[in-house]
Every structure is written in structure tokens, then in C-alpha cells.
Design an enzyme around this catalytic site. Sequence first.
Site, PDB file in Angstrom:
ATOM      1  N   SER A 144      38.576  46.956  42.582  1.00  0.00           N
ATOM      2  CA  SER A 144      39.930  47.406  42.226  1.00  0.00           C
ATOM      3  C   SER A 144      40.921  46.532  42.984  1.00  0.00           C
ATOM      4  O   SER A 144      40.603  46.025  44.067  1.00  0.00           O
ATOM      5  CB  SER A 144      40.116  48.859  42.661  1.00  0.00           C
ATOM      6  OG  SER A 144      41.476  49.209  42.614  1.00  0.00           O
ATOM      7  N   TYR A 158      39.875  56.261  48.469  1.00  0.00           N
ATOM      8  CA  TYR A 158      39.570  55.294  47.402  1.00  0.00           C
ATOM      9  C   TYR A 158      39.703  53.863  47.936  1.00  0.00           C
ATOM     10  O   TYR A 158      38.817  53.020  47.730  1.00  0.00           O
ATOM     11  CB  TYR A 158      40.523  55.525  46.225  1.00  0.00           C
ATOM     12  CG  TYR A 158      40.232  54.677  45.002  1.00  0.00           C
ATOM     13  CD1 TYR A 158      39.088  54.901  44.244  1.00  0.00           C
ATOM     14  CD2 TYR A 158      41.096  53.664  44.603  1.00  0.00           C
ATOM     15  CE1 TYR A 158      38.814  54.135  43.115  1.00  0.00           C
ATOM     16  CE2 TYR A 158      40.839  52.893  43.468  1.00  0.00           C
ATOM     17  CZ  TYR A 158      39.695  53.137  42.732  1.00  0.00           C
ATOM     18  OH  TYR A 158      39.421  52.364  41.612  1.00  0.00           O
TER      19      TYR A 158
HETATM   20  N1  LIG Z   1      41.093  52.638  35.486  1.00  0.00           N
HETATM   21  C1  LIG Z   1      41.678  51.983  36.454  1.00  0.00           C
HETATM   22  O1  LIG Z   1      42.921  51.913  36.545  1.00  0.00           O
HETATM   23  C2  LIG Z   1      40.841  51.261  37.466  1.00  0.00           C
HETATM   24  C3  LIG Z   1      41.496  50.336  38.297  1.00  0.00           C
HETATM   25  C4  LIG Z   1      40.753  49.641  39.245  1.00  0.00           C
HETATM   26  C5  LIG Z   1      39.393  49.848  39.324  1.00  0.00           C
HETATM   27  N2  LIG Z   1      38.770  50.762  38.508  1.00  0.00           N
HETATM   28  C6  LIG Z   1      37.333  50.932  38.681  1.00  0.00           C
HETATM   29  O2  LIG Z   1      36.695  50.791  37.434  1.00  0.00           O
HETATM   30  C7  LIG Z   1      35.447  51.481  37.460  1.00  0.00           C
HETATM   31  C8  LIG Z   1      35.315  52.285  36.180  1.00  0.00           C
HETATM   32  O3  LIG Z   1      36.294  53.315  36.168  1.00  0.00           O
HETATM   33  P1  LIG Z   1      37.150  53.680  34.869  1.00  0.00           P
HETATM   34  O4  LIG Z   1      38.550  53.463  35.192  1.00  0.00           O
HETATM   35  O5  LIG Z   1      36.558  53.064  33.685  1.00  0.00           O
HETATM   36  O6  LIG Z   1      37.004  55.294  34.855  1.00  0.00           O
HETATM   37  P2  LIG Z   1      36.043  56.244  34.039  1.00  0.00           P
HETATM   38  O7  LIG Z   1      36.158  57.574  34.680  1.00  0.00           O
HETATM   39  O8  LIG Z   1      36.303  56.136  32.587  1.00  0.00           O
HETATM   40  O9  LIG Z   1      34.618  55.591  34.318  1.00  0.00           O
HETATM   41  C9  LIG Z   1      33.870  55.837  35.460  1.00  0.00           C
HETATM   42  C10 LIG Z   1      32.466  56.134  35.011  1.00  0.00           C
HETATM   43  O10 LIG Z   1      31.630  56.312  36.149  1.00  0.00           O
HETATM   44  C11 LIG Z   1      30.784  57.405  35.896  1.00  0.00           C
HETATM   45  N3  LIG Z   1      30.322  57.977  37.154  1.00  0.00           N
HETATM   46  C12 LIG Z   1      31.061  58.572  38.119  1.00  0.00           C
HETATM   47  N4  LIG Z   1      30.266  59.004  39.106  1.00  0.00           N
HETATM   48  C13 LIG Z   1      28.995  58.666  38.750  1.00  0.00           C
HETATM   49  C14 LIG Z   1      27.737  58.835  39.361  1.00  0.00           C
HETATM   50  N5  LIG Z   1      27.595  59.459  40.536  1.00  0.00           N
HETATM   51  N6  LIG Z   1      26.646  58.358  38.720  1.00  0.00           N
HETATM   52  C15 LIG Z   1      26.774  57.733  37.530  1.00  0.00           C
HETATM   53  N7  LIG Z   1      27.925  57.551  36.906  1.00  0.00           N
HETATM   54  C16 LIG Z   1      29.037  58.014  37.520  1.00  0.00           C
HETATM   55  C17 LIG Z   1      31.639  58.379  35.090  1.00  0.00           C
HETATM   56  O11 LIG Z   1      30.843  59.289  34.377  1.00  0.00           O
HETATM   57  C18 LIG Z   1      32.391  57.437  34.186  1.00  0.00           C
HETATM   58  O12 LIG Z   1      31.659  57.178  33.009  1.00  0.00           O
HETATM   59  C19 LIG Z   1      35.456  52.329  38.734  1.00  0.00           C
HETATM   60  O13 LIG Z   1      34.658  51.695  39.705  1.00  0.00           O
HETATM   61  C20 LIG Z   1      36.917  52.316  39.145  1.00  0.00           C
HETATM   62  O14 LIG Z   1      37.075  52.488  40.531  1.00  0.00           O
HETATM   63  C21 LIG Z   1      39.475  51.456  37.594  1.00  0.00           C
END
Ligand SMILES: NC(=O)c1ccc[n+]([C@@H]2O[C@H](COP(=O)([O-])OP(=O)(O)OC[C@H]3O[C@@H](n4cnc5c(N)ncnc54)[C@H](O)[C@@H]3O)[C@@H](O)[C@H]2O)c1
Length: 271
Positions: A144, A158
Site C-alpha cells: 500500500s 494498518y
Molecule cells: N483498496 C485500497 O484502497 C487498497 C489500497 C492499498 C492497498 N490495498 C491492499 O490491497 C490488498 C487487497 O485489498 P482490496 O482493497 O482488494 O480489499 P478486499 O477486501 O476486496 O480484498 C481483500 C481480500 O482478502 C481476503 N482476506 C482477508 N483476510 C483473509 C484471510 N485471513 N485469509 C484469506 N483471505 C483473506 C478477503 O476475503 C478479500 O477477498 C490488501 O492487501 C490491501 O491492504 C488496498
Amino acid sequence: MKSYNNKVVVVTGGATGIGNSIANKFAHEGAKVIICARREDRLQQAVKEMTDKGLDAHYKVCDVSDLDDVKALADYVWNNFGQVDVLVNNAGVSGVPQPIIDSSKEAFQQVFDVNIFGMLNGIWAFGKRLIEQGSPALILNVNSEVGLYIPSPMVGSYAASKYAARAICETLRLEMPEYIQVSCIYPGIVQTELGGSKALTQVGMPADEFVEIIWPQIENREFYIVSHPWAKDYFGETAEELTKAFDRYAPHFEGDEKYDSKLLAKQAFKS
Ligand SMILES: NC(=O)c1ccc[n+]([C@@H]2O[C@H](COP(=O)([O-])OP(=O)(O)OC[C@H]3O[C@@H](n4cnc5c(N)ncnc54)[C@H](O)[C@@H]3O)[C@@H](O)[C@H]2O)c1
């Protein structure tokens, strides 16, 4: 590894959001994709949407915070597909936004269990087997912007998890053989389900647009994979503040080589 035809790609947290868009992209490029997450209904739905488009997609229920589960995922993939070419450590949680002073060990632990140990479990369950496999492979870690600079208060758990994840990724890069590419993606805000329906992630860059930006960087085997232009400015501000502190209080001086910590660490830990 520019062509993904028949390559085997594992994406944790691949049923939704960024992971799902990355999984779709690899599948469109010809890869067999295996997504994992905890919720089987979401995995089934995501795989159906992909197979309906003619893509080669599969799933395995897996909690990334549980090493045995991730080892079972690795067994499932190698037993059924014979190889792994790409591991995307994407699963993540946002934690509850709150000041550190009002937070608790449990609140930090919940975030660390997924964002740090989930990624480490992927590295532990797949890493040695990838090395033994002996073919070019890619470990792609989804970090991130918050792993590069701190955007606001309330993001302590986070941000701590993503700084730690960045440190692990940067160290891993120095330790893996050359044929295992390690890369780290630093998204800004992307429209996903992260943090629930009231979270900031309801706005921002659409996930598919985000994946189009990062894709050429994945193909070019970049280590730092970036997407949101403002992150450069904010990361730059941090670097500038730190540089000023060094200029003012710890500038270079004649004979300061003996305090070159990077050199000393390299000498102490050369493998
Ligand atoms: N969306 C944003 O703005 C953003 C920004 C920076 C980084 N990220 C990172 O991107 C990655 C994906 O997040 P996203 O934004 O797509 O959100 P999201 O909630 O759509 O996806 C996260 C996924 O991780 C899965 N997950 C959570 N805990 C889990 C576990 N213990 N075991 C297996 N699966 C698990 C959830 O079921 C979900 O499918 C994350 O690492 C997040 O920190 C997201």
C-alpha cells in the site's frame, strides 16, 4: 516471464477487489489461476464469473493467517497443476481506524495476522518449493502507499503492518535466487470492499484501471510497482524531511566510512 500461457498463478484474497482484478488479468493472459480466501461462497462466485468468460480459474478455501492452511493450498496447487509460476500475496484487512493510544494489542494483532503473517505464510509455504522447482517464478506482494508514508492519523495498525510487509519484501529480494523475482505493489486508494461499506475504499481508482497501470510493470519485472501519482510527492516529502535532518545533525565527515552501517551489515551477514 512475459507470456503467461499455461502458467500457474495463485492469488490470495482473489475473490474480490484488487486480487480479483489481478487474477482476471493473469487469466486473460492465458494463465491457470487459483484464488483463495476464507469465504467459499465468494470464491465460487468469482470462479464462476471467470469460467463463464472462458477463463481457467479454480479456488481453494484458505485462511492466510494459518500456516497449515497455506501449506495445504500449496499442496493443492502442486498436486493438481504440477507447478507454480506466480504467487500473489494480496489478502489483506484494513483494521479499525483509531488513534494508537486508544488501540489494543488485539487490534494490532488482527491486522498483523493477515497483512504480515499472511504474506509470510505465503513465502514460507511456497518459497522453498519455488526454489526447488528451479524455473523462473514471481512472488508479487500487494502492499500500500501506506507502506511508504503515513497519510493521516488513525491508520497505525494498518500502516505498521504495511511498513513491516515492505521491510520483509525488500529483505526477501536480497535473499532469493535471481530466477525468483520478488516485486511489491504500492496501491493508493482503489475501489474495493476493504474496510467495509463505509470505508474510504468506496472511492478512488477503479480496480481494473489500477491493474492496467501495474500490468506493464509486472511484465517488466519491476521491484517497486506504483500507480497513484501523488504517492511520489508524499513519499518525497518524507525523504526530504529526513534528508534535512541528516544534513543538519549528521552530515558526512572525513573518515565516516567506519560508521557505514550498510557496509558493516553486508560484511557481518554475507552468505
Ligand atoms: N483498496 C485500497 O484502497 C487498497 C489500497 C492499498 C492497498 N490495498 C491492499 O490491497 C490488498 C487487497 O485489498 P482490496 O482493497 O482488494 O480489499 P478486499 O477486501 O476486496 O480484498 C481483500 C481480500 O482478502 C481476503 N482476506 C482477508 N483476510 C483473509 C484471510 N485471513 N485469509 C484469506 N483471505 C483473506 C478477503 O476475503 C478479500 O477477498 C490488501 O492487501 C490491501 O491492504 C488496498
